[in-house]
Scaffold this motif. Structure first.
Motif, PDB file in Angstrom:
ATOM      1  N   GLU A  10       6.900  -2.765  -7.361  1.00 23.05           N
ATOM      2  CA  GLU A  10       6.528  -3.528  -6.165  1.00 23.05           C
ATOM      3  C   GLU A  10       5.154  -4.121  -6.425  1.00 23.05           C
ATOM      4  O   GLU A  10       4.196  -3.406  -6.720  1.00 23.05           O
ATOM      5  CB  GLU A  10       6.495  -2.635  -4.932  1.00 23.05           C
ATOM      6  CG  GLU A  10       6.152  -3.389  -3.664  1.00 23.05           C
ATOM      7  CD  GLU A  10       6.127  -2.520  -2.425  1.00 23.05           C
ATOM      8  OE1 GLU A  10       5.508  -2.949  -1.441  1.00 23.05           O
ATOM      9  OE2 GLU A  10       6.704  -1.413  -2.445  1.00 23.05           O
ATOM     10  N   ASP A  11       5.066  -5.427  -6.313  1.00 25.43           N
ATOM     11  CA  ASP A  11       3.796  -6.109  -6.530  1.00 25.43           C
ATOM     12  C   ASP A  11       2.948  -6.041  -5.267  1.00 25.43           C
ATOM     13  O   ASP A  11       3.416  -5.615  -4.202  1.00 25.43           O
ATOM     14  CB  ASP A  11       4.032  -7.560  -6.950  1.00 25.43           C
ATOM     15  CG  ASP A  11       2.914  -8.123  -7.816  1.00 25.43           C
ATOM     16  OD1 ASP A  11       1.822  -7.521  -7.871  1.00 25.43           O
ATOM     17  OD2 ASP A  11       3.133  -9.177  -8.433  1.00 25.43           O
ATOM     18  N   ARG A  12       1.727  -6.499  -5.357  1.00 30.60           N
ATOM     19  CA  ARG A  12       0.805  -6.452  -4.219  1.00 30.60           C
ATOM     20  C   ARG A  12       1.312  -7.237  -3.013  1.00 30.60           C
ATOM     21  O   ARG A  12       0.977  -6.915  -1.879  1.00 30.60           O
ATOM     22  CB  ARG A  12      -0.557  -6.995  -4.642  1.00 30.60           C
ATOM     23  CG  ARG A  12      -1.258  -6.121  -5.654  1.00 30.60           C
ATOM     24  CD  ARG A  12      -2.499  -6.818  -6.201  1.00 30.60           C
ATOM     25  NE  ARG A  12      -3.047  -6.127  -7.337  1.00 30.60           N
ATOM     26  CZ  ARG A  12      -2.663  -6.349  -8.592  1.00 30.60           C
ATOM     27  NH1 ARG A  12      -1.740  -7.241  -8.878  1.00 30.60           N
ATOM     28  NH2 ARG A  12      -3.217  -5.660  -9.579  1.00 30.60           N
ATOM     29  N   ASP A  13       2.110  -8.287  -3.255  1.00 30.37           N
ATOM     30  CA  ASP A  13       2.631  -9.117  -2.159  1.00 30.37           C
ATOM     31  C   ASP A  13       3.895  -8.542  -1.528  1.00 30.37           C
ATOM     32  O   ASP A  13       4.467  -9.136  -0.626  1.00 30.37           O
ATOM     33  CB  ASP A  13       2.885 -10.545  -2.646  1.00 30.37           C
ATOM     34  CG  ASP A  13       3.969 -10.636  -3.709  1.00 30.37           C
ATOM     35  OD1 ASP A  13       4.613  -9.614  -4.050  1.00 30.37           O
ATOM     36  OD2 ASP A  13       4.186 -11.752  -4.221  1.00 30.37           O
ATOM     37  N   GLY A  14       4.358  -7.390  -2.000  1.00 28.46           N
ATOM     38  CA  GLY A  14       5.541  -6.739  -1.446  1.00 28.46           C
ATOM     39  C   GLY A  14       6.832  -7.073  -2.170  1.00 28.46           C
ATOM     40  O   GLY A  14       7.861  -6.475  -1.898  1.00 28.46           O
ATOM     41  N   SER A  15       6.804  -8.043  -3.074  1.00 23.82           N
ATOM     42  CA  SER A  15       8.016  -8.382  -3.832  1.00 23.82           C
ATOM     43  C   SER A  15       8.336  -7.255  -4.816  1.00 23.82           C
ATOM     44  O   SER A  15       7.436  -6.611  -5.355  1.00 23.82           O
ATOM     45  CB  SER A  15       7.843  -9.704  -4.576  1.00 23.82           C
ATOM     46  OG  SER A  15       6.798  -9.602  -5.520  1.00 23.82           O
ATOM     47  N   THR A  16       9.629  -7.005  -5.018  1.00 27.03           N
ATOM     48  CA  THR A  16      10.043  -5.949  -5.936  1.00 27.03           C
ATOM     49  C   THR A  16      10.940  -6.517  -7.023  1.00 27.03           C
ATOM     50  O   THR A  16      11.616  -7.532  -6.826  1.00 27.03           O
ATOM     51  CB  THR A  16      10.788  -4.811  -5.213  1.00 27.03           C
ATOM     52  OG1 THR A  16      11.956  -5.332  -4.600  1.00 27.03           O
ATOM     53  CG2 THR A  16       9.915  -4.137  -4.179  1.00 27.03           C
ATOM     54  N   LYS A  58       5.984   5.706  -5.850  1.00 33.09           N
ATOM     55  CA  LYS A  58       6.821   5.751  -4.643  1.00 33.09           C
ATOM     56  C   LYS A  58       7.973   6.726  -4.800  1.00 33.09           C
ATOM     57  O   LYS A  58       8.450   7.301  -3.826  1.00 33.09           O
ATOM     58  CB  LYS A  58       7.330   4.354  -4.318  1.00 33.09           C
ATOM     59  CG  LYS A  58       6.185   3.386  -3.979  1.00 33.09           C
ATOM     60  CD  LYS A  58       6.672   2.008  -3.708  1.00 33.09           C
ATOM     61  CE  LYS A  58       7.374   1.990  -2.368  1.00 33.09           C
ATOM     62  NZ  LYS A  58       7.806   0.644  -1.970  1.00 33.09           N
ATOM     63  N   LYS A 103       4.224   1.020  -6.980  1.00 39.22           N
ATOM     64  CA  LYS A 103       3.610  -0.144  -6.328  1.00 39.22           C
ATOM     65  C   LYS A 103       2.270  -0.376  -6.992  1.00 39.22           C
ATOM     66  O   LYS A 103       1.470   0.555  -7.146  1.00 39.22           O
ATOM     67  CB  LYS A 103       3.410   0.112  -4.834  1.00 39.22           C
ATOM     68  CG  LYS A 103       2.753  -1.058  -4.133  1.00 39.22           C
ATOM     69  CD  LYS A 103       2.607  -0.840  -2.657  1.00 39.22           C
ATOM     70  CE  LYS A 103       1.985  -2.077  -2.031  1.00 39.22           C
ATOM     71  NZ  LYS A 103       1.967  -2.028  -0.598  1.00 39.22           N
ATOM     72  N   LYS A 105      -1.461  -1.349  -7.202  1.00 34.18           N
ATOM     73  CA  LYS A 105      -2.561  -1.304  -6.243  1.00 34.18           C
ATOM     74  C   LYS A 105      -3.893  -1.756  -6.839  1.00 34.18           C
ATOM     75  O   LYS A 105      -4.826  -2.044  -6.125  1.00 34.18           O
ATOM     76  CB  LYS A 105      -2.749   0.141  -5.730  1.00 34.18           C
ATOM     77  CG  LYS A 105      -1.510   0.804  -5.210  1.00 34.18           C
ATOM     78  CD  LYS A 105      -1.360   0.778  -3.754  1.00 34.18           C
ATOM     79  CE  LYS A 105      -2.455   1.476  -3.029  1.00 34.18           C
ATOM     80  NZ  LYS A 105      -2.316   1.499  -1.616  1.00 34.18           N
TER      81      LYS A 105
END
Length: 109
Positions: A10-16, A58, A103, A105
């Protein structure tokens, strides 16, 4: 396949994204993130001195190696670190890590 695992990032923008990873190349999670064009500075080159590769685990933490003192000391300097935090440079991907979910961070600059 025996030496291929799948991890979810999961990237910082929420895309996985799910990525297949060869485990016979002895890659760290940091090296994988950089090789797959994620923005991870890794300023120190992977020796646990900068924390720019900070990730949140996660799922799958039970199959990771225990953090060493230097990693824990570096994580203690981060305001957003918690019990699920690790440095990607200190995580070597193995067959047991199939299904790992992380994720990103770490700082961008």
């Amino acid at each position: 396949m025996e030496n291929i695992i799948e991890i979810e990032i999961e990237d910082r923008d929420g895309s996985t994204q799910k990525i297949e990873v060869p485990t016979d190349m002895n890659l760290s999670l940091m090296e994988l993130l950089k090789a797959t064009n994620y923005e991870v500075l890794a300023t120190c080159g992977g020796i646990a001195l900068c924390a720019t590769c900070h990730v949140q685990i996660k799922s799958g933490a039970e199959n990771l190696s225990e953090p060493q003192e230097q990693e824990l000391d570096m994580l203690d300097t981060l305001p957003d670190a918690d019990d699920d935090s690790r440095l990607a440079c200190q995580l070597w991907l193995k067959n047991e890590n199939d299904g790992l979910k992380i994720k990103i961070k770490g700082a961008l600059q």
